[in-house]
Write an enzyme that holds these catalytic residues in place. Structure first.
Site, PDB file in Angstrom:
ATOM      1  CG  ASP A 170      -2.108   0.768   1.231  1.00 60.16           C
ATOM      2  OD1 ASP A 170      -2.107   1.782   0.533  1.00 60.16           O
ATOM      3  OD2 ASP A 170      -3.076   0.393   1.905  1.00 60.16           O
TER       4      ASP A 170
ATOM      5  CG  ASP B 174      -3.915   6.180   0.874  1.00 60.25           C
ATOM      6  OD1 ASP B 174      -4.813   5.444   1.312  1.00 60.25           O
ATOM      7  OD2 ASP B 174      -3.713   7.337   1.297  1.00 60.25           O
TER       8      ASP B 174
ATOM      9  CD  GLU C 207      -8.637   5.204  -0.750  1.00 58.31           C
ATOM     10  OE1 GLU C 207      -9.498   5.201   0.123  1.00 58.31           O
ATOM     11  OE2 GLU C 207      -7.521   5.735  -0.580  1.00 58.31           O
TER      12      GLU C 207
ATOM     13  CG  HIS D 227      -8.406   0.269   5.903  1.00 63.28           C
ATOM     14  ND1 HIS D 227      -8.439   0.037   4.550  1.00 63.28           N
ATOM     15  CD2 HIS D 227      -7.787   1.461   6.048  1.00 63.28           C
ATOM     16  CE1 HIS D 227      -7.865   1.042   3.922  1.00 63.28           C
ATOM     17  NE2 HIS D 227      -7.452   1.919   4.812  1.00 63.28           N
ATOM     18  CG  ASP D 228     -10.600   3.766   4.918  1.00 60.81           C
ATOM     19  OD1 ASP D 228      -9.924   3.883   5.952  1.00 60.81           O
ATOM     20  OD2 ASP D 228     -10.122   3.885   3.767  1.00 60.81           O
TER      21      ASP D 228
HETATM   22  C1  GLC Z   1      -7.205   6.336   2.439  1.00 61.15           C
HETATM   23  C2  GLC Z   1      -7.021   5.225   3.441  1.00 61.15           C
HETATM   24  C3  GLC Z   1      -7.418   5.722   4.788  1.00 61.15           C
HETATM   25  C4  GLC Z   1      -6.518   6.890   5.146  1.00 61.15           C
HETATM   26  C5  GLC Z   1      -6.562   7.970   4.073  1.00 61.15           C
HETATM   27  C6  GLC Z   1      -5.425   8.941   4.220  1.00 61.15           C
HETATM   28  O1  GLC Z   1      -8.520   6.696   2.288  1.00 61.15           O
HETATM   29  O2  GLC Z   1      -7.762   4.102   3.034  1.00 61.15           O
HETATM   30  O3  GLC Z   1      -7.343   4.730   5.760  1.00 61.15           O
HETATM   31  O4  GLC Z   1      -6.915   7.429   6.369  1.00 61.15           O
HETATM   32  O5  GLC Z   1      -6.405   7.415   2.788  1.00 61.15           O
HETATM   33  O6  GLC Z   1      -4.218   8.356   3.893  1.00 61.15           O
END
Ligand code: GLC
Length: 522
Positions: free
Chosen positions: A97, A197, A256, A320-321
């Site tokens: 990641d 990310d 993402e 995880h979010d």
């Molecule tokens: C993404 C991650 C999240 C994180 C954010 C900032 O959305 O999935 O967990 O807090 O990025 O890096």
């Protein structure tokens, strides 16, 4: 053969919560290595490990202070080498990641950058002169203005997540080259792909214009995020990353793309010059409804085919979010609860596309209530009332057994453990368990080119019955999922591959409430 990222099932590991090997209450890389056989046996073809790099953990590892080093909390560089080697021995691909939109404020680059305007690293970050913030961009966690004050230079820097996560300036050539070197560093070490990310945040409007107002459900969304992200330059970066990855063989880039418009993610995908996959989060926001999942899948297929006809679809139910699917679709009747989870499993693993399973989903792990004083996620502390509990409840330790601390650790873990009755050890030898069901459906998928590669035809106008046919070289597999409570009768002959809650008659099959029928047609 299709590329691996098209046919394998990905499993997301949140390293802090997967397995603690050294008894400090925190999951680690050795723990992951110990559990690779479990994942292989389950039928997993690739793992995505959330960040394990050196980090002060202001955002649970999504604030990196050294992109090339393993945080001692998770082990050593050698532990990662061992993990990678063992995964490859088992033919499991490893996706790491990369958080390249921002660093930790403790990253040496930022420590330098913030000292003075003429520091060579200053332009590696995004700055604006005071006395007021330059625009209305918001921090997604605090819902306050995203500009943070730096006393040394009397300037603002940008932090759309927390003030501890200053955002880098991708327009700076040296920063850009250094980020590409980070990519090469991990490719040289042998990783098979990257989860990028918030990749759509890399570039912001060069003129730093304020976002226009827009009425939406969430306060954070009371604006159209036109200028604080989604700038066209990011696609050039994606193309360059793609080229670098291609020069190392078959490596995957999975982005993402966080946006309220699901179409936007699809624009990041392209088989030759963009990302291989951009996460499709739409299932995370659906109610338990055959009609809604059908519409969502149809929309996704349409969106991704706009740019290139062989763009790869993908589906995911939890991460995880977000609140876990097993909690979102929880039913107070235990029998119905497991029927529902099995429907989700079949849908995820038989639709055309790359599935991602979130750790624990295969045993029906649910969100865990985390008392206020134990909350670790900055969101839990910052964004009241938008996200009252933060994201800790979906990040709790994997429930390996009924032992104390769920067999995750010898000691009290960093977050409280959930319901010990839901655990791997109890389910692994029980043929009726959710885990055994996942194994069965994963095996079916892994052995079927039709399920992995075949076309999909979705039945229209069937209400709560979500039905589709997968076809490949003359083979046809029909999937019927009855999300509703009304029985539905279908005419289907063939070999039944997976079933629940069905009555098989001479000519017709009745799908009762929450029924599953996967049948290989004659
Ligand atoms: C993404 C991650 C999240 C994180 C954010 C900032 O959305 O999935 O967990 O807090 O990025 O890096």
């Amino acid at each position: 053969m299709p590329e691996w990222w098209r046919e394998r099932v990905i499993y997301q590991i949140y390293p802090r919560s997967f397995k603690d090997s050294n008894g400090d209450g925190v999951g680690d890389l050795v723990g992951i290595t110990q559990k690779l056989d479990y994942l292989k046996d389950l039928g997993i073809g690739a793992i995505w490990i959330s960040p394990f790099f050196k980090s002060p953990q202001a955002d649970c590892g999504y604030d990196v202070s050294d992109y090339r080093a393993v945080d001692p909390m998770f082990g050593s560089d050698q532990d990662f080498e061992t993990l990678l080697a063992r995964a490859h021995e088992l033919d499991i691909k490893v996706i790491i990641d990369l958080v390249l939109n921002h660093t930790s404020c403790e990253h040496p680059w930022f420590q330098e950058a913030r000292k003075s305007k003429d520091n060579p690293k200053h332009d590696w970050y995004i700055w604006s002169d005071g006395p007021k913030p330059p625009n209305n961009w918001l921090c997604g966690f605090t819902l306050k203005n995203a500009w943070c004050w730096n006393e040394q230079t009397k300037e603002y820097y940008l932090g759309q997540f927390t003030p501890e996560q200053p955002e880098v300036n991708w327009r700076n050539k040296e920063l850009h080259d250094e980020m590409m070197n980070v990519l090469k560093f991990w490719l040289e070490r042998g990783v098979d792909g990257f989860r990028l990310d918030v990749v759509n945040f890399y570039f912001k409007d060069a003129q730093m214009r304020s976002n226009p107002r827009k009425i939406t459900r969430m306060p954070y969304m009371f604006m159209d995020h036109k200028y604080d992200r989604n700038q066209p330059e990011v696609l050039d970066v994606a193309a360059e990353m793609r080229q670098i990855c291609n020069s190392f063989g078959e490596r995957a880039l999975i982005g993402e793309v966080y946006a309220d418009d699901t179409d936007l993610a699809a624009q990041f995908q392209g088989n030759n010059d963009r990302l291989n996959i951009a996460y499709n989060f739409d299932f995370l926001y659906q109610e338990f409804s055959g009609e809604l999942f059908r519409k969502s899948a149809q929309k996704h297929y349409q969106s991704i085919s706009k740019y290139s006809s062989d763009n790869q679809p993908n589906f995911t139910l939890s991460n995880h979010d977000q609140v876990r699917a097993c909690t979102r679709y929880h039913d107070s009747n235990p029998a119905r609860d497991i029927l529902k989870q099995k429907i989700m499993c079949v849908m995820l693993l038989t639709l055309r596309g790359t599935p991602t399973i979130y750790y624990g989903e295969e045993i029906g792990m649910k969100n865990v209530k985390v008392p206020k004083h134990l909350r670790m996620d900055p969101v839990a502390h910052a964004s009241f009332p938008v996200n009252l509990f933060g994201r800790d409840p979906e990040r709790t330790p994997m429930q390996w057994s009924g032992a104390e601390f769920c067999g995750f650790s010898q000691t009290q873990p960093w977050l409280p453990v959930g319901d010990v009755k839901i655990n791997v050890e109890d389910q692994i030898n029980n043929p009726d368990s959710l885990l055994s069901f996942y194994k069965l459906v994963l095996k079916l998928r892994n052995e079927s080119r039709t399920l992995k590669e075949g076309n999909i035809n979705i039945m229209e106008g069937t209400g709560e019955l979500f039905g589709y046919r997968r076809t490949f070289e003359g083979e046809k597999i029909q999937v019927y999922l009855n999300f509703g409570n009304k029985p539905v009768v279908v005419s289907a002959k063939g070999k039944i591959l997976v079933q629940q809650e069905i009555d098989v008659g001479e000519e017709l099959i009745t799908l009762k409430a929450l029924a599953i029928l996967v049948i290989q047609r004659e």
